[in-house]
Scaffold this motif. Structure first.
Motif, PDB file in Angstrom:
ATOM      1  N   ASN A 150     -73.662  32.253 -28.094  1.00 23.92           N
ATOM      2  CA  ASN A 150     -73.824  32.475 -26.659  1.00 23.92           C
ATOM      3  C   ASN A 150     -72.879  31.567 -25.887  1.00 23.92           C
ATOM      4  O   ASN A 150     -72.795  30.371 -26.158  1.00 23.92           O
ATOM      5  CB  ASN A 150     -75.262  32.179 -26.240  1.00 23.92           C
ATOM      6  N   PRO A 151     -72.163  32.101 -24.892  1.00 24.90           N
ATOM      7  CA  PRO A 151     -71.284  31.237 -24.088  1.00 24.90           C
ATOM      8  C   PRO A 151     -72.114  30.305 -23.203  1.00 24.90           C
ATOM      9  O   PRO A 151     -73.214  30.637 -22.783  1.00 24.90           O
ATOM     10  CB  PRO A 151     -70.486  32.231 -23.258  1.00 24.90           C
ATOM     11  N   ARG A 152     -71.590  29.153 -22.932  1.00 23.63           N
ATOM     12  CA  ARG A 152     -72.280  28.184 -22.077  1.00 23.63           C
ATOM     13  C   ARG A 152     -71.782  28.325 -20.644  1.00 23.63           C
ATOM     14  O   ARG A 152     -70.613  28.568 -20.406  1.00 23.63           O
ATOM     15  CB  ARG A 152     -72.053  26.774 -22.597  1.00 23.63           C
ATOM     16  N   PHE A 153     -72.705  28.124 -19.707  1.00 22.45           N
ATOM     17  CA  PHE A 153     -72.390  28.383 -18.297  1.00 22.45           C
ATOM     18  C   PHE A 153     -71.320  27.442 -17.760  1.00 22.45           C
ATOM     19  O   PHE A 153     -70.360  27.872 -17.127  1.00 22.45           O
ATOM     20  CB  PHE A 153     -73.654  28.283 -17.451  1.00 22.45           C
ATOM     21  N   TYR A 154     -71.457  26.152 -17.961  1.00 17.51           N
ATOM     22  CA  TYR A 154     -70.560  25.194 -17.311  1.00 17.51           C
ATOM     23  C   TYR A 154     -69.167  25.162 -17.927  1.00 17.51           C
ATOM     24  O   TYR A 154     -68.197  24.856 -17.247  1.00 17.51           O
ATOM     25  CB  TYR A 154     -71.171  23.795 -17.312  1.00 17.51           C
ATOM     26  N   SER A 155     -69.027  25.467 -19.209  1.00 21.64           N
ATOM     27  CA  SER A 155     -67.698  25.444 -19.809  1.00 21.64           C
ATOM     28  C   SER A 155     -66.934  26.746 -19.559  1.00 21.64           C
ATOM     29  O   SER A 155     -65.708  26.724 -19.433  1.00 21.64           O
ATOM     30  CB  SER A 155     -67.795  25.167 -21.305  1.00 21.64           C
ATOM     31  N   GLN A 156     -67.636  27.888 -19.511  1.00 22.87           N
ATOM     32  CA  GLN A 156     -66.988  29.183 -19.294  1.00 22.87           C
ATOM     33  C   GLN A 156     -67.877  30.050 -18.396  1.00 22.87           C
ATOM     34  O   GLN A 156     -68.552  30.957 -18.871  1.00 22.87           O
ATOM     35  CB  GLN A 156     -66.752  29.884 -20.622  1.00 22.87           C
ATOM     36  N   PRO A 157     -67.883  29.810 -17.082  1.00 17.30           N
ATOM     37  CA  PRO A 157     -68.832  30.518 -16.223  1.00 17.30           C
ATOM     38  C   PRO A 157     -68.606  32.026 -16.150  1.00 17.30           C
ATOM     39  O   PRO A 157     -69.574  32.788 -16.146  1.00 17.30           O
ATOM     40  CB  PRO A 157     -68.649  29.868 -14.856  1.00 17.30           C
ATOM     41  N   LEU A 158     -67.369  32.493 -16.112  1.00 13.55           N
ATOM     42  CA  LEU A 158     -67.143  33.936 -16.028  1.00 13.55           C
ATOM     43  C   LEU A 158     -67.554  34.641 -17.320  1.00 13.55           C
ATOM     44  O   LEU A 158     -68.126  35.733 -17.287  1.00 13.55           O
ATOM     45  CB  LEU A 158     -65.682  34.228 -15.695  1.00 13.55           C
TER      46      LEU A 158
END
Length: 78
Positions: free
Chosen positions: A5-13
């Motif tokens: 799962n992508p992390r919000f703060y490192s890759q928000p888009l």
């Protein structure tokens, strides 16, 4: 979150794209949360454009008439 799962703060888009598919409630809550501050500045102008006028202030005192006032009659205790 797992490693996939992508992390919000490192890759928000990338996170928003992932959340729009897998967790739509998170996605829409982020969109509404980000739109709130912008609406604070845009909505008053839109309301004035459509003709809304400021509300009249509530009077804090009762206006006292000028001059002599007639004395009420017919209320004497007998």
């Amino acid at each position: 979150m797992s490693a996939a799962n992508p992390r919000f703060y490192s890759q928000p888009l990338r996170y928003l794209k992932w959340a729009s598919i897998n967790k739509p409630a998170y996605f829409y809550s982020i969109i509404v949360g980000c739109a709130g501050p912008a609406l604070v500045f845009t909505v008053p102008g839109i309301r004035r454009y459509f003709g809304e006028e400021p509300i009249a202030k509530i009077p804090l005192t009762y206006p006292v008439p000028r001059g002599q006032r007639p004395r009420p009659t017919g209320f004497e205790d007998e």
